[in-house]
Design an enzyme around this catalytic site. Structure first.
Site, short mmCIF file in Angstrom:
data_model
loop_
_atom_site.label_atom_id
_atom_site.label_comp_id
_atom_site.label_asym_id
_atom_site.label_seq_id
_atom_site.Cartn_x
_atom_site.Cartn_y
_atom_site.Cartn_z
N HIS A 198 0.81 -1.21 0.00
CA HIS A 198 0.00 0.00 0.00
C HIS A 198 0.85 1.27 0.00
O HIS A 198 0.32 2.37 -0.11
CB HIS A 198 -0.97 0.00 1.18
CG HIS A 198 -0.33 0.08 2.53
ND1 HIS A 198 -0.19 -1.00 3.36
CD2 HIS A 198 0.19 1.13 3.20
CE1 HIS A 198 0.38 -0.64 4.48
NE2 HIS A 198 0.64 0.66 4.41
N ASP A 226 -0.39 -7.49 0.62
CA ASP A 226 0.17 -6.17 0.97
C ASP A 226 1.69 -6.23 0.90
O ASP A 226 2.37 -6.17 1.91
CB ASP A 226 -0.30 -5.74 2.35
CG ASP A 226 -0.09 -4.24 2.57
OD1 ASP A 226 -0.44 -3.75 3.65
OD2 ASP A 226 0.41 -3.56 1.65
N GLY A 305 3.81 5.59 11.17
CA GLY A 305 5.26 5.73 11.10
C GLY A 305 5.95 4.39 11.05
O GLY A 305 7.15 4.30 10.77
N SER A 307 4.68 1.58 9.18
CA SER A 307 4.22 0.75 8.07
C SER A 307 5.35 0.32 7.15
O SER A 307 6.24 1.10 6.83
CB SER A 307 3.18 1.53 7.26
OG SER A 307 2.57 0.71 6.31
N SER A 322 1.89 -4.43 7.79
CA SER A 322 0.76 -4.07 6.93
C SER A 322 -0.08 -2.99 7.60
O SER A 322 -0.15 -1.87 7.12
CB SER A 322 -0.10 -5.30 6.64
OG SER A 322 -1.26 -4.95 5.92
#
Length: 392
Positions: A198, A226, A305, A307, A322
């Site tokens: 993403h 993801d 912060g 991901s 994710s």
């Protein structure tokens, strides 16, 4: 992972041990003992799973990781389990049966209402859990029934979770997408690195922590999966380490998958290194942007912060962040995309302290469109799913 004077791999890094002590309430010796027990359990599970074949029902560690329980549908296998040092549990549904139920829910994911955050296989309870926010219990049962899942195999659990992708953030090392959105590097592969899907679409340009040109997304999948792959330019050298945000680095020695119940640590620039345990594998999360399947569920906290960042079990790479719910003040639930799938689908070679580890062999049915073979020193390209994309 620390090294000995001759450069050979040693034990886990002190920073990881400290995080395990803090988050799991362990002494340093208990943390070391737990990691040793978990590595042994991983090997025992692999051996027993091969013997049990279709009768395999799953495996899990207890709260302090001292007891490994193995579920089987055939009572005749109980003695083999005990002989291997594990506790047997005879169950009515095999792991394959539970996966069949979960796949039925996955196929019907478009019918899941927003108050159903996700679902996963609970091997210890021998059921598939469907999570429901307050007032969503009836919707959860209707969803499972409409999907064709047998009522006895599904358990509805109330939750306050509201997972969202953590994309406007940094992880183990920050990088920027199209000079705007910010995410985190997961793990180094030959020619680049892996991160959350993403974070960027195929073709998106990236810059590094120093704002210097870094690379380009050559593969990306979200929702559904993801994961993302970034190919870096010649100014960047992939290294087998993870930033611990305490002035040091954790060395990546391999990618052996930790079992349910094992301790696990996540590194992110917002909240540093945080640890907890693996609660379930092959979890489905119903994000606002779409459903993602095949994630691993943990009780580790995370915040914006973090991901795309790195997940480690000891010195073994596990996956990339994710999304999740909650925070590191009150606690939370966080999901990660397993690394094995990313390497396998994209035919990527993991960079480790022990050398380059080729992608694992494919299992199950091959994908409809296989990604092309990787170029030397460059990640393979793969197509992007034609799905709605969250704006960074």
């Amino acid at each position: 992972m620390a090294t000995t004077r001759d450069g050979a791999p040693g034990g886990p890094e002190p920073e990881m041990l400290s995080a395990l002590q803090r988050d799991l309430g362990l002494t340093r010796d208990q943390a070391r003992t737990r990691l040793t027990s978990e590595r042994a359990a991983t090997r025992t599970i692999a051996a027993l799973k091969a013997r049990a074949a279709d009768a395999w029902g799953g495996a899990w560690l207890d709260a302090d990781a001292t007891t490994l329980t193995v579920a089987v549908t055939d009572p005749a296998l109980a003695e083999q389990v005990r002989a291997a040092g594990a506790e047997p549990k005879v169950v009515s549904r095999s792991a394959a049966d539970l996966d069949t139920v979960k796949r039925a829910l996955d196929r019907s994911s478009d019918a899941a209402t927003p108050n159903l955050p996700g679902w996963y296989v609970d091997v210890a309870d021998n059921t598939v859990v469907v999570l429901a926010q307050e007032g969503g219990e009836a919707a959860a049962r209707e969803f499972a029934t409409a999907a064709g899942a047998p009522a006895s195999s599904v358990r509805v659990v109330s939750t306050e979770e509201a997972p969202v992708p953590l994309f406007d953030v940094r992880g183990a090392d920050p990088f920027f997408i199209n000079s705007a959105a910010r995410c985190s590097i997961g793990f180094s592969v030959v020619g680049g690195f892996v991160t959350a899907g993403h974070c960027g679409q195929v073709g998106a340009a990236t810059t590094g922590f120093n704002q210097e040109a870094q690379g380009t997304f050559t593969a990306s999948s979200f929702p559904g999966d993801d994961w993302g792959v970034v190919e870096v330019n010649g100014d960047w050298t992939p290294r087998p380490v993870v930033n611990d945000f305490n002035g040091g680095e954790v060395t990546v020695a391999g990618a052996e998958e930790a079992p349910v119940g094992a301790s696990i640590c996540r590194s992110g620039s917002t909240t540093g290194t945080r640890c907890g345990v693996v609660q379930a594998k092959n979890a489905t999360v119903n994000y606002p942007e779409g459903t993602v399947t095949g994630l691993t569920r943990t009780d580790v906290c995370a915040e914006p912060g973090d991901s795309g960042g790195s997940w480690m079990s000891g010195d073994q790479a596990q996956g990339v962040t994710s999304g999740g719910s909650g925070d590191c003040t009150v606690g939370g639930t966080t999901f990660f995309q397993p690394l094995t799938e990313i390497l396998q689908v994209n035919q990527l070679t993991l960079v480790t302290a022990n050398g380059e580890v080729p992608p694992p062999p494919a299992t199950g049915a091959p994908p409809t469109t296989a990604p092309p073979a990787p170029e030397p020193r460059r990640p393979a390209r793969a197509r992007t799913r034609s799905s709605p994309w969250p704006a960074p």
